[in-house]
Design a protein around this motif. Structure first.
Motif, PDB file in Angstrom:
ATOM      1  N   THR A 128       9.102   2.232  -6.786  1.00  0.00           N
ATOM      2  CA  THR A 128       8.690   3.153  -5.772  1.00  0.00           C
ATOM      3  C   THR A 128       7.281   3.637  -6.244  1.00  0.00           C
ATOM      4  OG1 THR A 128      10.920   3.912  -5.839  1.00  0.00           O
ATOM      5  CG2 THR A 128       9.338   5.393  -5.001  1.00  0.00           C
ATOM      6  N   ALA A 129       6.893   3.518  -7.643  1.00  0.00           N
ATOM      7  CA  ALA A 129       5.734   3.825  -7.757  1.00  0.00           C
ATOM      8  C   ALA A 129       4.587   2.952  -7.393  1.00  0.00           C
ATOM      9  CB  ALA A 129       5.625   3.921  -9.480  1.00  0.00           C
ATOM     10  N   ILE A 130       5.028   1.693  -7.427  1.00  0.00           N
ATOM     11  CA  ILE A 130       4.109   0.559  -6.885  1.00  0.00           C
ATOM     12  C   ILE A 130       3.663   0.936  -5.493  1.00  0.00           C
ATOM     13  CG2 ILE A 130       3.902  -1.537  -6.236  1.00  0.00           C
ATOM     14  CD1 ILE A 130       5.591  -2.263  -9.018  1.00  0.00           C
ATOM     15  N   GLN A 131       4.827   1.293  -4.685  1.00  0.00           N
ATOM     16  CA  GLN A 131       4.473   1.716  -3.247  1.00  0.00           C
ATOM     17  C   GLN A 131       3.862   2.942  -2.781  1.00  0.00           C
ATOM     18  OE1 GLN A 131       8.095   1.576  -1.069  1.00  0.00           O
ATOM     19  NE2 GLN A 131       8.396  -0.829  -1.616  1.00  0.00           N
ATOM     20  N   GLU A 132       4.102   4.217  -3.659  1.00  0.00           N
ATOM     21  CA  GLU A 132       3.482   5.290  -3.503  1.00  0.00           C
ATOM     22  C   GLU A 132       1.961   5.204  -4.156  1.00  0.00           C
ATOM     23  OE1 GLU A 132       4.531   8.056  -2.053  1.00  0.00           O
ATOM     24  OE2 GLU A 132       6.839   7.741  -2.121  1.00  0.00           O
ATOM     25  N   TYR A 133       1.731   4.575  -5.002  1.00  0.00           N
ATOM     26  CA  TYR A 133       0.441   4.590  -5.776  1.00  0.00           C
ATOM     27  C   TYR A 133      -0.509   3.321  -5.230  1.00  0.00           C
ATOM     28  CZ  TYR A 133       2.659   7.660  -8.920  1.00  0.00           C
ATOM     29  OH  TYR A 133       3.277   8.707  -9.486  1.00  0.00           O
ATOM     30  N   ASN A 134       0.172   2.502  -4.541  1.00  0.00           N
ATOM     31  CA  ASN A 134      -0.427   1.334  -3.760  1.00  0.00           C
ATOM     32  C   ASN A 134      -1.029   0.491  -4.689  1.00  0.00           C
ATOM     33  OD1 ASN A 134      -1.003  -0.100  -1.804  1.00  0.00           O
ATOM     34  ND2 ASN A 134      -2.682   0.937  -0.689  1.00  0.00           N
ATOM     35  N   ILE A 135      -0.432   0.042  -5.708  1.00  0.00           N
ATOM     36  CA  ILE A 135      -0.869  -0.610  -6.925  1.00  0.00           C
ATOM     37  C   ILE A 135      -1.266  -2.288  -6.483  1.00  0.00           C
ATOM     38  CG2 ILE A 135      -0.609  -1.032  -9.334  1.00  0.00           C
ATOM     39  CD1 ILE A 135       0.692   1.544  -9.670  1.00  0.00           C
ATOM     40  N   THR A 136      -2.267  -2.485  -6.632  1.00  0.00           N
ATOM     41  CA  THR A 136      -2.490  -3.996  -6.451  1.00  0.00           C
ATOM     42  C   THR A 136      -3.106  -4.599  -7.652  1.00  0.00           C
ATOM     43  OG1 THR A 136      -4.824  -3.692  -5.668  1.00  0.00           O
ATOM     44  CG2 THR A 136      -3.259  -3.387  -3.945  1.00  0.00           C
ATOM     45  N   GLN A 137      -3.440  -5.866  -7.460  1.00  0.00           N
ATOM     46  CA  GLN A 137      -3.932  -6.664  -8.569  1.00  0.00           C
ATOM     47  C   GLN A 137      -5.194  -6.243  -8.868  1.00  0.00           C
ATOM     48  OE1 GLN A 137      -3.414 -10.983  -7.645  1.00  0.00           O
ATOM     49  NE2 GLN A 137      -4.615 -11.490  -9.631  1.00  0.00           N
TER      50      GLN A 137
END
Ligand code: AMP
Length: 689
Positions: free
Chosen positions: A297-306
């Motif tokens: 969920t955190a990856i999606q919410e914070y839109n984390i990318t490489q």
């Protein structure tokens, strides 16, 4: 009572039910006639419900002060009242507390279900997500610390070697492995190594007193303990010690291949100790399911990318570190570990700029101080920065307004986001979040809405849903709740209750102890605590733990601990009734220092002949006297002997708001970590070093 013209002194709410007068009457001298009452320009009371019973129905109207109530609020109250009446008629035997209040539509919006877990990744631990990432981006930089770095492949291989070694020592699913290290590349290798071996990590802060560490090692029955050469004096109980420095030559003889131990969702991933009201810290047991759901969920919410570079700020003893480490390492982004020197306020943002950081995850208390720095000409926000996540305690509206002003003025409003996150350790890091808009803030800053993988409910003490606007205890539901407290089944049963809204038989709710209400737009506002748990500079503290420890001192009869707030600065004050009347504060301090981490040490000790009591014999916390901070230090005031000392004493006095000399102890005069950061900042500014 003192007269206040803004409200009626005797009562503010009126309910009137009258029979309709049907016939006009007359007496010899008077004729009566029934007419329509014209409406007044102002409400007589805060709220009035005036009803008239006719032959066929009951009709009436609400009258209310528009300064106090919105039209929507009154409409909701009317709906609740009608639901209540219908409920009484349908079930006249029901207990009042169990009668319905919410309209069906309201109820539907308040029990919205969380999204189901993505079943394709079930029973995959965070370590497997990391392994897949390492395969995708082997050469990307995974972690950086003071000029040293590890690529994804290097980090994966080192963690694998450690995992194989740990397996050879007997680590497997459900084994609790202690990790007592300082922030370093080894810390990340250690965490991943434990998870890859199938074990769960238990962070142990090397700066904690021996007695506390010994308790945690024993309570968690730690069988393997990862540490570094400088922490050899650790209490070990029966644990086998793995020294990540000295034993490294042995560890690298093990295979670099993924150990292939797949985590089962219900197995433990980590146990984090948090303050306990009965005098001992309690271990919160988090499962792989919780950790994975949160990370995804955190990856999606914070839109984390490489392309992100994320600061690793928090100590691994707190779950804020989980939010920084795992979403980063599961997306190919770079984790940048901070140093202690980096905390100095005037240079913090500059260092972030040099490190090209894109995401900062900061304790709200530290962020409040950083915002105050923005008034200095030489401080500016890093160009690279796109997201600041804050959380841990209530965010104040004033710093948010200053931040918004600054961000808007510097033209960054469309590139830089600020998110307020809320969540207890028991619900795996973050439960709700609020994206703070860039336009100016009105009122308090909400804590927002639940993350997709969990649900929130605001309930009264009978576990009934409360309507929008009514304060109640915030409850969190969903599969990512902690398994419970280690070795504390009673406390687990008290705090993790059956979920009355779940369709699953074993659904649970965590009682947060936080008071909150729903806002009309569905956001949640945090209002405070319903117990004696407090947050000081982001640290979660049960005042009862300090009190119960104090009363274990042979010379202390009674103790009370409170938080005082002066000019936005919170301090812990301990009040003591001693049996001998000769007790020295130094003796109490040493007693506490041997048992409590620094952040739980009272800033002032006040000795009383007796505790102030309320008329019914309970401790009257509000009558506890303010401490005299200048009396907290035992040293005699020693004047500065040269210009540098004089200038330093001046800075210290300003920061501590107290008269002091060169021999005084910063912490005994109310100093704490955040004031230390302020002190260093001021010294740096004036001395340029
Ligand atoms: P911890 O388990 O250390 O994360 O502490 C959780 C508690 O901190 C919550 O139950 C709240 O009392 C408080 N807390 C955390 N985040 C926030 C926030 N954004 N606003 C208000 N209180 C918060």
């Amino acid at each position: 009572p003192k007269r206040d013209l803004s409200y009626n002194p005797l009562f503010q709410v009126m309910f009137a039910l009258q029979k309709q007068l049907t016939t006009a009457r007359s007496t010899p001298s008077l004729t009566w006639e029934i007419g329509e009452a014209g409406s007044l320009d102002c409400a007589m009371f805060d709220l009035t419900l005036d009803l008239v019973e006719t032959a066929t129905e009951i009709e009436g109207h609400f009258e209310y002060k528009t300064d106090l109530f919105d039209r929507e609020t009154i409409a909701r109250i009317a709906g609740h009242w009608q639901t209540l009446l219908a409920g009484i008629i349908a079930n006249p035997e029901a207990q009042i507390a169990h009668l319905p209040l919410l309209t069906p539509t309201e109820k539907q919006t308040l029990v919205q279900k969380s999204l189901p877990d993505d079943t394709t990744v079930k029973n995959q631990g965070i370590q497997q997500l990391f392994e897949s990432q390492a395969e995708l981006t082997p050469d990307a930089v995974a972690v950086v610390f003071q000029g040293e770095r590890l690529t994804y492949q290097q980090l994966n291989q080192q963690a694998n070697q450690l995992a194989h070694y740990l397996r050879s020592l007997g680590v497997k699913e459900e084994t609790l492995v202690g990790i007592c290290v300082e922030r370093s590349l080894n810390m990340i290798v250690g965490l991943l190594g434990i998870l890859k071996a199938g074990g769960a990590y238990v962070p142990l802060d090397p700066s904690y007193p021996q007695e506390r560490l010994a308790y945690m090692v024993e309570d968690a029955n730690i069988s393997v303990l990862l540490t570094q050469s400088k922490w050899q004096e650790l209490p070990k109980n029966n644990a086998q010690v793995v020294n990540l420095d000295a034993d490294w030559s042995k560890i690298i003889t093990y295979s670099t291949k993924n150990p292939g131990v797949s985590a089962v969702d219900k197995n433990l991933a980590y146990v984090i100790y948090t303050s306990g009201s009965t005098g001992k810290p309690k271990g919160v047991m988090i499962t792989h399911h919780g950790l994975r759901s949160f990370t995804q969920t955190a990856i999606q919410e914070y839109n984390i990318t490489q392309s992100d570079r994320i600061l690793q700020f928090a100590s691994i003893n707190f779950d804020a570190a989980v939010e920084e480490i795992f979403p980063c390492l599961c997306t190919g982004a770079t984790l940048v570990l901070r140093t202690d020197e980096m905390l100095a306020l005037p240079t913090f943002f500059k260092t972030c700029e040099e490190l090209e950081l894109t995401i900062l995850d900061l304790p709200t208390a530290y962020w409040h101080q950083l915002v105050a720095e923005l008034k200095h000409q030489d401080v500016s926000l890093p160009e690279s920065l796109r997201l600041v996540i804050i959380g841990g305690e209530a965010v104040l509206p004033e710093p948010v307004k200053s931040w918004q002003k600054y961000v808007n003025r510097s033209g960054k409003s469309d590139r830089l986001e600020l998110i307020n996150t809320y969540g207890p350790t028991e619900a795996t890091v973050v439960a709700t979040l609020y994206r703070i808009p860039n336009h100016s803030l009105v009122g308090e800053v909400p804590i927002g809405r639940p993350l997709a993988h969990l649900q929130t409910y605001i309930l009264d003490r009978h576990q009934q849903l409360l309507p929008v606007g009514i304060p109640g205890e915030l409850h969190i539901g969903g599969d990512s709740l902690a398994r419970g407290y280690l070795n504390r089944s009673g406390l687990t049963t008290d705090k993790f209750i059956a979920d009355p809204f779940s369709e699953e038989a074993n659904g649970r709710l965590y009682k947060t102890g936080d008071l909150a209400k729903y806002l009309p737009d569905g956001e949640i506002e945090y209002l405070g605590r319903i117990d004696n748990q407090v947050k000081i500079r982001g640290f979660r503290i049960e005042l009862g733990e300090i009190e119960s420890l104090l009363t274990q001192h042979t010379d202390i009869n009674e103790a009370a601990v409170i938080v005082r707030e002066d000019a936005g600065n919170k301090s812990l004050i301990a009040y003591i009734v001693d049996s001998s009347s000769t007790l020295q504060s130094q003796s109490v301090r040493s007693f506490l220092q041997e048992r409590l981490p620094n952040y739980m040490m009272p800033n002032a000790l006040v000795f009383l002949a007796a505790m102030p009591l309320t008329p019914n014999g309970k401790l009257d916390r509000r009558a506890l006297p303010a401490p005299d901070m200048s009396k907290q230090s035992n040293t005699k005031l020693v004047e500065p002997t040269n210009d540098v000392e004089a200038q330093l004493v001046k800075i210290w006095s300003e920061v501590l708001n107290s008269d002091l000399g060169i021999e005084d102890n910063f912490f005994e005069l109310g100093g704490h970590s955040l004031l230390a950061v302020k002190l260093i900042g001021e010294i740096e500014r004036q001395f340029e070093r």
